[in-house]
Design a protein around this motif. Structure first.
Motif, mmCIF file in Angstrom:
data_model
loop_
_atom_site.group_PDB
_atom_site.id
_atom_site.type_symbol
_atom_site.label_atom_id
_atom_site.label_comp_id
_atom_site.label_asym_id
_atom_site.label_seq_id
_atom_site.Cartn_x
_atom_site.Cartn_y
_atom_site.Cartn_z
ATOM 1 N N ARG A 216 5.482 -0.124 122.950
ATOM 2 C CA ARG A 216 5.023 0.430 121.680
ATOM 3 C C ARG A 216 6.119 0.178 120.656
ATOM 4 N NH1 ARG A 216 3.606 6.576 121.746
ATOM 5 N NH2 ARG A 216 1.956 5.725 123.088
ATOM 6 N N ALA A 217 5.745 -0.423 119.529
ATOM 7 C CA ALA A 217 6.707 -0.707 118.460
ATOM 8 C C ALA A 217 6.452 0.241 117.295
ATOM 9 C CB ALA A 217 6.582 -2.157 118.000
ATOM 10 N N GLU A 218 7.535 0.789 116.753
ATOM 11 C CA GLU A 218 7.455 1.715 115.630
ATOM 12 C C GLU A 218 8.562 1.389 114.640
ATOM 13 O OE1 GLU A 218 6.726 5.933 117.546
ATOM 14 O OE2 GLU A 218 7.737 4.609 118.966
ATOM 15 N N GLY A 219 8.308 1.661 113.360
ATOM 16 C CA GLY A 219 9.327 1.462 112.343
ATOM 17 C C GLY A 219 9.165 0.144 111.618
ATOM 18 N N PRO A 220 9.912 -0.056 110.519
ATOM 19 C CA PRO A 220 9.797 -1.276 109.707
ATOM 20 C C PRO A 220 10.164 -2.522 110.490
ATOM 21 C CG PRO A 220 11.076 0.440 108.577
ATOM 22 C CD PRO A 220 10.914 0.893 109.989
ATOM 23 N N ALA A 221 9.368 -3.557 110.333
ATOM 24 C CA ALA A 221 9.643 -4.809 111.049
ATOM 25 C C ALA A 221 10.974 -5.417 110.634
ATOM 26 C CB ALA A 221 8.505 -5.797 110.805
ATOM 27 N N SER A 222 11.429 -5.103 109.411
ATOM 28 C CA SER A 222 12.676 -5.677 108.921
ATOM 29 C C SER A 222 13.900 -4.863 109.319
ATOM 30 C CB SER A 222 12.629 -5.788 107.391
ATOM 31 O OG SER A 222 12.446 -4.498 106.812
ATOM 32 N N ALA A 223 13.694 -3.689 109.911
ATOM 33 C CA ALA A 223 14.815 -2.820 110.272
ATOM 34 C C ALA A 223 15.512 -3.334 111.528
ATOM 35 C CB ALA A 223 14.321 -1.396 110.489
ATOM 36 N N PRO A 224 16.755 -2.910 111.772
ATOM 37 C CA PRO A 224 17.465 -3.345 112.989
ATOM 38 C C PRO A 224 16.700 -2.929 114.241
ATOM 39 C CG PRO A 224 18.957 -2.227 111.468
ATOM 40 C CD PRO A 224 17.574 -2.012 110.930
#
Length: 375
Positions: free
Chosen positions: A9-17
């Motif tokens: 599961r992926a969460e958070g901005p795609a550009s974030a570390p």
């Protein structure tokens, strides 16, 4: 679920570390339910399931599996998501995966957090016996003892106990094989990644001495012991785990102070520090940790873009003393006087002509002072 990649599961901005979170044996990515959403504010968080756990296919590993095999699956997942280097945090078996990555694939890790885990797991015999028992009789016995192995004081998380119940016995046994064969004690001094160890003081599975052993061997490692926490610390003590991880991942006030000095200049920060009193100390720490350590370090926007946004917000609220400081910061961040003027002209349209008039006067004074000093 696929037959080739770990369920995730992926969460958070795609550009974030990027930050990958690994689970403990017998659990799923739900182990991180109380922590991952908060971490996803500043990171692209990817949590994954072990083979045969949660949504991951059981056939991803088989008898005789190693922690290295699990680490390869994690790298394949990262590659499929276009993630090169990443921060990593893992619990128990998930922590062992992190140690393996740090030793064998150091170029992939930006930092490492090992939670309620070990560089070895008390030898091979207990895990060989557990693997044989599960292959012969399934997981019912382990379900009955899950709460006492994982938690303290009558605490439970029904979802995680259900994960234990529904795990595939063969895949679970293969994970036991991996733990039986795991021992990285002689390789710990090679770990170069910035490393955090989190121990639960009530953890009977991997008690604090296991984490201390790693902390003593890994150069520059930090150890945090959580009172009242047992083996699944992110589920039982999520706030404490979150606090430790945030400080580790962002560098806390230290990294914030570095960025603050880079943007505002040493002279300004030194003056602010000199004026600090016991009354203002907590506020100064908040500024360094949150504004500079989290917001200004987020790579989603460049520092030039952040300067333009900040100038506009300060004009809108009439904060002209702060505006002078951030005109200087904008110059450090690469804005030309013409670009600063264009930003202030834009504010005349949306913030009002009187506000922009005062802003131009402030900026003109600051820029003239820079010209006069040769800067």
């Amino acid at each position: 679920m696929t037959d080739t990649l770990l369920n995730h599961r992926a969460e958070g901005p795609a550009s974030a570390p990027p930050l990958l979170l690994g689970p403990s044996l017998g659990t799923s990515l739900a182990l991180w339910d109380q922590v991952a959403p908060e971490l996803s504010i500043s990171h692209r968080v990817v949590r994954w399931d072990l083979p045969g756990h949660g949504g991951s296919a059981a056939g991803l590993i088989g008898p005789g599996a190693t922690v290295g095999d699990l680490a390869d699956l994690v790298l394949a997942l990262a590659d499929s998501l276009g993630i090169g280097q990443f921060a990593y945090a893992g619990v128990s078996l998930g922590g062992a995966v992190g140690l393996h990555l740090a030793v064998h694939h150091p170029e992939r890790l930006s930092s490492l957090a090992v939670i309620c885990s070990s560089a070895h797991f008390n030898g091979s015999k207990p895990w060989e016996e557990r693997a044989a028992a599960v292959r012969g009789g399934g997981l019912a016995g382990l379900v009955e003892s899950a709460n006492s192995r994982w938690f303290t004081g009558g605490f439970t998380v029904p979802r995680l106990v259900e994960d234990q119940r529904t795990a595939d016995p063969d895949a679970y046994a293969a994970c036991c094989d991996a733990l039986a064969a795991f021992d990285l004690r002689d390789r710990l001094p090679e770990i170069a990644a910035r490393t955090l160890l989190i121990a639960g003081r009530e953890d009977r599975a991997t008690p604090p001495p296991h984490l201390r052993e790693i902390a003593d061997a890994v150069p520059g490692a930090t150890l945090v012991e959580l009172p009242g926490a047992s083996h699944l610390a992110p589920a039982q003590c999520p706030v404490a785990v979150l606090t430790a991880l945030r400080a580790h991942l962002t560098g806390g006030a230290k990294r914030g102070m570095e960025v603050r000095r880079e943007v505002l200049g040493d002279a300004h920060v030194d003056r602010a520090q000199d004026r600090q009193t016991p009354f203002t100390a907590r506020f100064q720490d908040f500024i360094s940790r949150y504004a500079w350590g989290e917001v200004w370090t987020d790579p989603t926007l460049s520092r030039r873009e952040r300067s333009m946004i900040t100038l506009t917000a300060l004009v809108a609220h009439g904060h002209y003393d702060e505006l002078a400081m951030h005109v200087r910061a904008a110059r450090r961040n690469g804005l030309t006087p013409e670009e600063i003027g264009a930003v202030l002209l834009q504010t005349a349209v949306y913030c009002g002509v009187p506000a922009a008039n005062s802003a131009f006067a402030t900026a003109q004074r600051v820029l003239a002072e820079e010209d006069g000093s040769g800067g």
